[in-house]
Design a protein around this motif. Structure first.
Motif, PDB file in Angstrom:
ATOM      1  N   LYS A 123      42.601  49.258  44.402  1.00 26.17           N
ATOM      2  CA  LYS A 123      44.046  49.101  44.634  1.00 26.17           C
ATOM      3  C   LYS A 123      44.313  47.963  45.615  1.00 26.17           C
ATOM      4  O   LYS A 123      45.235  47.168  45.415  1.00 26.17           O
ATOM      5  CB  LYS A 123      44.653  50.412  45.167  1.00 26.17           C
ATOM      6  N   ILE A 124      43.488  47.878  46.674  1.00 27.82           N
ATOM      7  CA  ILE A 124      43.663  46.798  47.663  1.00 27.82           C
ATOM      8  C   ILE A 124      43.383  45.449  46.990  1.00 27.82           C
ATOM      9  O   ILE A 124      44.123  44.483  47.188  1.00 27.82           O
ATOM     10  CB  ILE A 124      42.749  47.011  48.892  1.00 27.82           C
ATOM     11  N   GLU A 125      42.320  45.386  46.168  1.00 26.55           N
ATOM     12  CA  GLU A 125      41.985  44.145  45.452  1.00 26.55           C
ATOM     13  C   GLU A 125      43.180  43.644  44.646  1.00 26.55           C
ATOM     14  O   GLU A 125      43.532  42.464  44.715  1.00 26.55           O
ATOM     15  CB  GLU A 125      40.815  44.385  44.471  1.00 26.55           C
ATOM     16  N   ARG A 126      43.783  44.552  43.884  1.00 28.21           N
ATOM     17  CA  ARG A 126      44.915  44.153  43.046  1.00 28.21           C
ATOM     18  C   ARG A 126      46.120  43.744  43.888  1.00 28.21           C
ATOM     19  O   ARG A 126      46.845  42.814  43.539  1.00 28.21           O
ATOM     20  CB  ARG A 126      45.293  45.282  42.075  1.00 28.21           C
ATOM     21  N   ALA A 127      46.321  44.426  45.019  1.00 34.61           N
ATOM     22  CA  ALA A 127      47.488  44.135  45.863  1.00 34.61           C
ATOM     23  C   ALA A 127      47.372  42.767  46.537  1.00 34.61           C
ATOM     24  O   ALA A 127      48.353  42.037  46.630  1.00 34.61           O
ATOM     25  CB  ALA A 127      47.667  45.233  46.903  1.00 34.61           C
ATOM     26  N   ILE A 128      46.156  42.404  47.001  1.00 34.74           N
ATOM     27  CA  ILE A 128      46.003  41.126  47.725  1.00 34.74           C
ATOM     28  C   ILE A 128      45.447  40.021  46.827  1.00 34.74           C
ATOM     29  O   ILE A 128      45.429  38.859  47.213  1.00 34.74           O
ATOM     30  CB  ILE A 128      45.120  41.279  48.993  1.00 34.74           C
ATOM     31  N   GLY A 129      44.988  40.386  45.624  1.00 35.76           N
ATOM     32  CA  GLY A 129      44.502  39.383  44.674  1.00 35.76           C
ATOM     33  C   GLY A 129      43.145  38.795  45.021  1.00 35.76           C
ATOM     34  O   GLY A 129      42.810  37.706  44.571  1.00 35.76           O
ATOM     35  N   LEU A 130      42.349  39.508  45.817  1.00 37.80           N
ATOM     36  CA  LEU A 130      41.009  39.032  46.190  1.00 37.80           C
ATOM     37  C   LEU A 130      39.966  40.098  45.871  1.00 37.80           C
ATOM     38  O   LEU A 130      40.239  41.290  45.999  1.00 37.80           O
ATOM     39  CB  LEU A 130      40.952  38.704  47.685  1.00 37.80           C
ATOM     40  N   LYS A 131      38.763  39.624  45.497  1.00 42.46           N
ATOM     41  CA  LYS A 131      37.680  40.566  45.206  1.00 42.46           C
ATOM     42  C   LYS A 131      37.110  41.127  46.502  1.00 42.46           C
ATOM     43  O   LYS A 131      36.902  40.403  47.473  1.00 42.46           O
ATOM     44  CB  LYS A 131      36.562  39.864  44.430  1.00 42.46           C
TER      45      LYS A 131
ATOM     46  N   LEU B  33      40.860  37.199  42.464  1.00 44.18           N
ATOM     47  CA  LEU B  33      40.631  38.204  41.430  1.00 44.18           C
ATOM     48  C   LEU B  33      41.096  37.650  40.100  1.00 44.18           C
ATOM     49  O   LEU B  33      42.217  37.161  39.980  1.00 44.18           O
ATOM     50  CB  LEU B  33      41.428  39.469  41.789  1.00 44.18           C
ATOM     51  N   GLU B  34      40.218  37.695  39.077  1.00 48.64           N
ATOM     52  CA  GLU B  34      40.628  37.245  37.738  1.00 48.64           C
ATOM     53  C   GLU B  34      41.495  38.342  37.138  1.00 48.64           C
ATOM     54  O   GLU B  34      41.083  39.484  37.028  1.00 48.64           O
ATOM     55  CB  GLU B  34      39.425  37.003  36.822  1.00 48.64           C
ATOM     56  N   ALA B  35      42.695  37.976  36.744  1.00 50.66           N
ATOM     57  CA  ALA B  35      43.623  38.966  36.170  1.00 50.66           C
ATOM     58  C   ALA B  35      43.317  39.137  34.700  1.00 50.66           C
ATOM     59  O   ALA B  35      44.011  38.599  33.836  1.00 50.66           O
ATOM     60  CB  ALA B  35      45.061  38.523  36.387  1.00 50.66           C
ATOM     61  N   GLY B  36      42.235  39.827  34.394  1.00 46.99           N
ATOM     62  CA  GLY B  36      41.851  40.076  33.025  1.00 46.99           C
ATOM     63  C   GLY B  36      42.596  41.280  32.460  1.00 46.99           C
ATOM     64  O   GLY B  36      43.277  42.003  33.190  1.00 46.99           O
ATOM     65  N   PRO B  37      42.506  41.503  31.144  1.00 46.30           N
ATOM     66  CA  PRO B  37      43.185  42.663  30.558  1.00 46.30           C
ATOM     67  C   PRO B  37      42.569  43.958  31.052  1.00 46.30           C
ATOM     68  O   PRO B  37      41.347  44.038  31.241  1.00 46.30           O
ATOM     69  CB  PRO B  37      42.968  42.485  29.053  1.00 46.30           C
TER      70      PRO B  37
END
Length: 143
Positions: A118-126, A136-140
């Motif tokens: 959840k944190i990864e998706r929120a900040i956009g970093l792995k 973070l690669e926004a893959g499907p």
């Protein structure tokens, strides 16, 4: 003598009730393997327990939970600040308590993949794997 019999009969009747309870416990003994009978716990096993206690004490002192690496905490902090979020804002965004974010940032938290995701998706970093700190690669989303 009649009173004594009646008194004894009363006690006997109470005994029958207890006996009935034991009968129910014996019926429980017909369970399959792996099913524990409620009344079977702790019957004369004290000596084997005390032998293992010291061994258990030695083991538990050496064992500890892994914590979030400080590197991951720094990445979370930098990613959060780059998005202009406070710990509270980020916590609200991912439906966690602000203390959880604080614990992750300073390396006190025990890593939880759900929270890290959840944190990864929120900040956009792995935050997991080899590329910690990379975008973070926004893959499907695969389900």
């Amino acid at each position: 003598t009649r009173r004594q019999r009646t008194g004894g009969g009363g006690r006997c009747h109470g005994g029958e009730r207890l006996g009935h309870g034991h009968g129910a416990a014996q019926e429980g003994a017909e369970r399959g393997p792996g099913q524990v009978q409620a009344g079977a716990a702790g019957q004369n096993k004290q000596h084997s327990i005390t032998k293992n206690t010291a061994k258990l004490d030695r083991e538990t002192e050496e064992l500890h939970h892994d914590r979030v690496p400080l590197e991951v905490g720094k990445v979370i902090q930098q990613g959060r600040q780059s998005k202009g979020l406070t710990q509270k804002d980020l916590a609200t965004k991912i439906n966690e308590k602000p203390q959880v974010i604080a614990d992750y940032e300073c390396g006190r938290a025990i890593p939880n993949n759900q929270v890290l995701g959840k944190i990864e998706r929120a900040i956009g970093l792995k935050l997991r794997g080899r590329d910690i700190g990379k975008p973070l690669e926004a893959g499907p989303k695969g389900k």
